[in-house]
Scaffold this active site. Structure first.
Site, PDB file in Angstrom:
ATOM      1  N   LYS A   1     -12.828  -5.750   4.126  1.00  0.00           N
ATOM      2  CA  LYS A   1     -12.160  -4.859   3.172  1.00  0.00           C
ATOM      3  C   LYS A   1     -11.893  -5.569   1.849  1.00  0.00           C
ATOM      4  O   LYS A   1     -11.302  -6.643   1.814  1.00  0.00           O
ATOM      5  CB  LYS A   1     -10.849  -4.356   3.777  1.00  0.00           C
ATOM      6  CG  LYS A   1     -10.131  -3.288   2.974  1.00  0.00           C
ATOM      7  CD  LYS A   1      -8.945  -2.758   3.777  1.00  0.00           C
ATOM      8  CE  LYS A   1      -8.206  -1.669   3.056  1.00  0.00           C
ATOM      9  NZ  LYS A   1      -7.086  -1.119   3.889  1.00  0.00           N
TER      10      LYS A   1
ATOM     11  N   GLU B   1      -9.408   3.029  11.238  1.00  0.00           N
ATOM     12  CA  GLU B   1      -9.000   1.698  10.789  1.00  0.00           C
ATOM     13  C   GLU B   1      -8.017   1.064  11.778  1.00  0.00           C
ATOM     14  O   GLU B   1      -7.067   1.707  12.227  1.00  0.00           O
ATOM     15  CB  GLU B   1      -8.360   1.788   9.409  1.00  0.00           C
ATOM     16  CG  GLU B   1      -7.978   0.429   8.832  1.00  0.00           C
ATOM     17  CD  GLU B   1      -7.293   0.517   7.480  1.00  0.00           C
ATOM     18  OE1 GLU B   1      -7.332  -0.481   6.749  1.00  0.00           O
ATOM     19  OE2 GLU B   1      -6.724   1.583   7.170  1.00  0.00           O
TER      20      GLU B   1
ATOM     21  N   CYS C   1     -10.652   2.352   4.156  1.00  0.00           N
ATOM     22  CA  CYS C   1      -9.394   2.936   3.684  1.00  0.00           C
ATOM     23  C   CYS C   1      -9.168   2.833   2.183  1.00  0.00           C
ATOM     24  O   CYS C   1      -9.698   3.628   1.429  1.00  0.00           O
ATOM     25  CB  CYS C   1      -8.219   2.359   4.465  1.00  0.00           C
ATOM     26  SG  CYS C   1      -6.744   3.418   4.397  1.00  0.00           S
TER      27      CYS C   1
END
Length: 300
Positions: free
Chosen positions: A108, A37, A145
């Site tokens: 995300k 990330e 994540c």
């Protein structure tokens, strides 16, 4: 599918960090290369500082750069970039390149806001949904994540035909200045608590693999990075990147050192496992409406 995971530390600048990434990519001829990330810079979300928005100014150049890396190395490349959509709207975005072509992107969806992880200040939640990305190596369910903690995200990717789940990530242990070693830091810095955190992070992703009958690829960063605000000493990223088979078994797992991991993944094994454990068949979808609510309140 020969797969390479690049687990690395930050080298003090974007230029030096990317140079190390390229050196590690040079060492592999993998069909699929996955980066961690926000791999171009330090993990800047440890504090809220408007100057870090400047990192996204070269976003379009970054896309062109990594597309060329993918083309040169004849590989599918999963990246994690800081996307500037317009002034005031930024995303944490995974771009997937296929031999130089943009195969797709994922913004995300789940954005954390915790000590040392102030991502809500920087990132607008994604608006592309959970859509697998078709590539020459297969259909990739790319998430990022904090998405790791949500079974709904993994499930939707699986239901839409993803053949593998992929998580670029940045997570580690908070490092606190001795003069500010408060209750939070004291709790999080005991060996027992650190082990609990690491085990939880791994366990939830093993659950995604088992529940969906899919391999899982997770790439985390390593090294200690300072908190520019000085509130915390920083974060020591715990690495431990891994690849799981569709029954949650470890195919490979790294430690806390910078490393290039290579592993062969057979995407056909998931289909065979689902014949034995048909979890998708036995879902009671008529009873899951409550999942669309924030909380399932008791009826009066």
């Amino acid at each position: 599918m020969k797969t390479a995971l690049i687990q690395q530390k930050y080298y003090g600048s974007k230029t030096a960090t990317i140079q190390k990434t390229l050196e590690m990519i040079e060492q592999t001829n993998a069909d699929l290369v996955v980066l961690q990330e926000l791999h171009q810079n330090e993990y800047f979300c440890q504090s809220e500082d408007t100057r870090f928005f400047d990192y996204a100014d070269d976003y379009e150049n970054d896309i062109a750069f990594w597309a060329e890396v993918s083309r040169t190395h004849k590989t599918v490349l999963v990246t994690s970039l800081f996307e500037k959509r317009t002034d005031g709207i930024y995303h944490n975005t995974a771009y997937v390149f296929d031999h130089g072509r943009v195969a797709g992107k994922y913004r995300k969806m789940h954005i954390p806001d915790d000590p040392g992880y102030y991502e809500k200040f920087y990132f607008t939640p994604g608006d592309l949904g959970f859509e697998p990305i078709d590539t020459s190596v297969g259909r990739l369910g790319v998430l990022i994540c904090w998405d790791q903690w949500y079974p709904e995200a993994a499930r939707i990717m699986a239901l839409k035909g993803a053949q593998v789940l992929i998580y670029p990530t940045a997570i580690g242990y908070l490092e606190c200045p001795k003069e500010r070693f408060d209750e939070l830091c004291e709790k999080e810095n005991t060996p027992e608590e650190k082990q609990k955190m690491l085990d939880a992070w791994i366990s939830v992703q093993r659950g995604h693999a088992v529940a969906n009958g899919l391999p899982v690829i997770t790439v985390n960063r390593v090294g200690s990075e300072k908190d520019s605000s000085g509130v915390l000493e920083g974060i020591r990223f715990w690495g431990n990147s891994f690849v799981l088979g569709p029954q949650g078994e470890f195919l490979t797992r790294a430690g806390e050192e910078e490393t290039l991991i290579e592993v062969d993944i057979d995407l056909k094994t998931g289909a065979e496992v689902r014949k034995i454990w048909p979890f998708l068949r036995d879902r009671r979808i008529e009873s899951y409406a409550c999942l669309q609510k924030r909380f399932c309140d008791k009826k009066p």
